[in-house]
Design a protein around this motif. Structure first.
Motif, mmCIF file in Angstrom:
data_model
loop_
_atom_site.group_PDB
_atom_site.id
_atom_site.type_symbol
_atom_site.label_atom_id
_atom_site.label_comp_id
_atom_site.label_asym_id
_atom_site.label_seq_id
_atom_site.Cartn_x
_atom_site.Cartn_y
_atom_site.Cartn_z
ATOM 1 N N LYS A 30 39.520 13.427 29.231
ATOM 2 C CA LYS A 30 39.968 13.657 27.921
ATOM 3 C C LYS A 30 38.523 13.778 26.884
ATOM 4 O O LYS A 30 37.709 13.029 26.899
ATOM 5 C CB LYS A 30 40.595 12.231 27.197
ATOM 6 C CG LYS A 30 41.899 12.053 27.993
ATOM 7 C CD LYS A 30 43.041 13.044 27.783
ATOM 8 C CE LYS A 30 44.031 12.317 28.331
ATOM 9 N NZ LYS A 30 44.729 13.380 29.260
ATOM 10 N N MET A 31 38.499 15.149 26.440
ATOM 11 C CA MET A 31 37.544 15.505 25.559
ATOM 12 C C MET A 31 38.035 15.516 24.217
ATOM 13 O O MET A 31 38.882 16.310 23.917
ATOM 14 C CB MET A 31 36.801 16.853 26.029
ATOM 15 C CG MET A 31 35.351 17.335 25.337
ATOM 16 S SD MET A 31 34.850 18.757 25.793
ATOM 17 C CE MET A 31 34.741 18.683 27.522
ATOM 18 N N VAL A 32 37.222 14.852 23.014
ATOM 19 C CA VAL A 32 37.488 14.844 21.825
ATOM 20 C C VAL A 32 36.287 15.219 21.066
ATOM 21 O O VAL A 32 35.267 14.542 21.043
ATOM 22 C CB VAL A 32 38.105 13.467 21.277
ATOM 23 C CG1 VAL A 32 38.371 13.326 19.955
ATOM 24 C CG2 VAL A 32 39.351 13.154 22.214
ATOM 25 N N ASP A 33 36.559 16.355 20.302
ATOM 26 C CA ASP A 33 35.252 16.879 19.379
ATOM 27 C C ASP A 33 34.052 16.974 20.240
ATOM 28 O O ASP A 33 33.136 16.396 19.871
ATOM 29 C CB ASP A 33 34.956 15.946 18.267
ATOM 30 C CG ASP A 33 36.245 15.866 17.295
ATOM 31 O OD1 ASP A 33 37.095 16.748 17.211
ATOM 32 O OD2 ASP A 33 36.517 14.722 16.911
ATOM 33 N N ILE A 36 33.004 13.262 25.625
ATOM 34 C CA ILE A 36 33.785 12.243 26.547
ATOM 35 C C ILE A 36 33.157 10.920 26.718
ATOM 36 O O ILE A 36 32.011 10.897 27.169
ATOM 37 C CB ILE A 36 33.778 13.085 28.089
ATOM 38 C CG1 ILE A 36 34.424 14.415 27.854
ATOM 39 C CG2 ILE A 36 34.677 12.030 29.060
ATOM 40 C CD1 ILE A 36 34.361 15.180 29.142
ATOM 41 N N GLU A 37 33.837 9.909 25.804
ATOM 42 C CA GLU A 37 33.293 8.490 25.831
ATOM 43 C C GLU A 37 33.271 7.929 27.031
ATOM 44 O O GLU A 37 32.213 7.117 27.236
ATOM 45 C CB GLU A 37 34.054 7.838 24.681
ATOM 46 C CG GLU A 37 33.631 8.413 23.394
ATOM 47 C CD GLU A 37 32.274 8.206 22.908
ATOM 48 O OE1 GLU A 37 31.641 7.123 23.170
ATOM 49 O OE2 GLU A 37 31.952 8.917 21.724
ATOM 50 N N GLU A 95 28.427 13.047 24.585
ATOM 51 C CA GLU A 95 28.096 14.567 24.441
ATOM 52 C C GLU A 95 27.616 15.148 25.605
ATOM 53 O O GLU A 95 28.057 16.178 26.186
ATOM 54 C CB GLU A 95 27.132 14.930 23.204
ATOM 55 C CG GLU A 95 27.695 14.596 22.068
ATOM 56 C CD GLU A 95 26.751 14.576 20.979
ATOM 57 O OE1 GLU A 95 27.077 15.022 19.652
ATOM 58 O OE2 GLU A 95 25.533 14.357 21.095
ATOM 59 N N ALA A 98 30.189 15.448 28.577
ATOM 60 C CA ALA A 98 31.107 16.706 27.874
ATOM 61 C C ALA A 98 30.663 18.094 28.335
ATOM 62 O O ALA A 98 31.349 18.635 29.125
ATOM 63 C CB ALA A 98 31.712 16.460 26.581
ATOM 64 N N GLN A 105 34.137 24.357 27.264
ATOM 65 C CA GLN A 105 34.872 23.685 26.141
ATOM 66 C C GLN A 105 33.981 22.688 25.238
ATOM 67 O O GLN A 105 34.245 22.712 24.020
ATOM 68 C CB GLN A 105 35.591 22.720 26.978
ATOM 69 C CG GLN A 105 36.741 22.237 25.969
ATOM 70 C CD GLN A 105 37.742 21.122 26.768
ATOM 71 O OE1 GLN A 105 37.609 21.018 27.905
ATOM 72 N NE2 GLN A 105 38.587 20.514 25.932
#
Length: 153
Positions: A30-33, A36-37, A95, A98, A105
């Motif tokens: 799950k990548m958000v903005d 990937i936390e 960051e 990700a 992406q």
């Protein structure tokens, strides 16, 4: 008794297929903005292993495109990507994770940086590599742990 414990442990590892059976699969990340936390494995990465992966020409091969003075003993640093010196001061852990997982992406769809933990490898992928990731989830976490040591002084 000791043989039984060892045999049971080996059987469990073989049946799961991996020590890190709980790793997030590449399709489930799950990548958000562009972040990937969470760890892909639930495990901390090993910076020494990450450094080894980065310089391995058959794994990360990061030096083909990036310069990193901390690894100055290695020849042929590239200049295509940004220098890795101070990477942890420029990007957060999420960051960087990700970017490692899928730079196209996270940063730029036209990036030439490989997506190290994605099944979207691009055009003209050799058949033997189709459907596989370049690095496994723990290797990504190891490289990330190394990158997090690279801070501006």
């Amino acid at each position: 008794m000791r043989k039984l414990i060892v045999a049971t442990s080996v059987a469990i590892l073989c049946s799961t297929g991996s020590v890190f059976a709980d790793a997030v699969g590449p399709s489930d990340v799950k990548m958000v903005d562009a972040v990937i936390e969470n760890s892909l494995t639930g495990q901390m990465g090993d910076p020494a292993a990450g450094r080894d992966i980065m310089i391995n020409r058959k794994l990360g091969n990061c030096l083909a495109c990036h310069m990193n003075t901390e690894i100055s003993e290695q020849p042929f640093h590239g200049e295509v990507g940004p220098p890795l010196d101070g990477a942890a001061s420029r990007w957060s852990e999420g960051e960087l994770r990700a970017i490692l997982v899928n730079a196209k992406q996270a940063v730029n769809p036209d990036s030439i940086m490989p997506s190290f933990y994605s099944l979207e490898l691009g055009a003209r992928v050799a058949e033997k590599f189709a459907g596989k990731t370049i690095l496994d989830a723990q290797q990504v976490e190891d490289v990330l742990a190394y990158l997090m040591t690279l801070k501006d002084e």
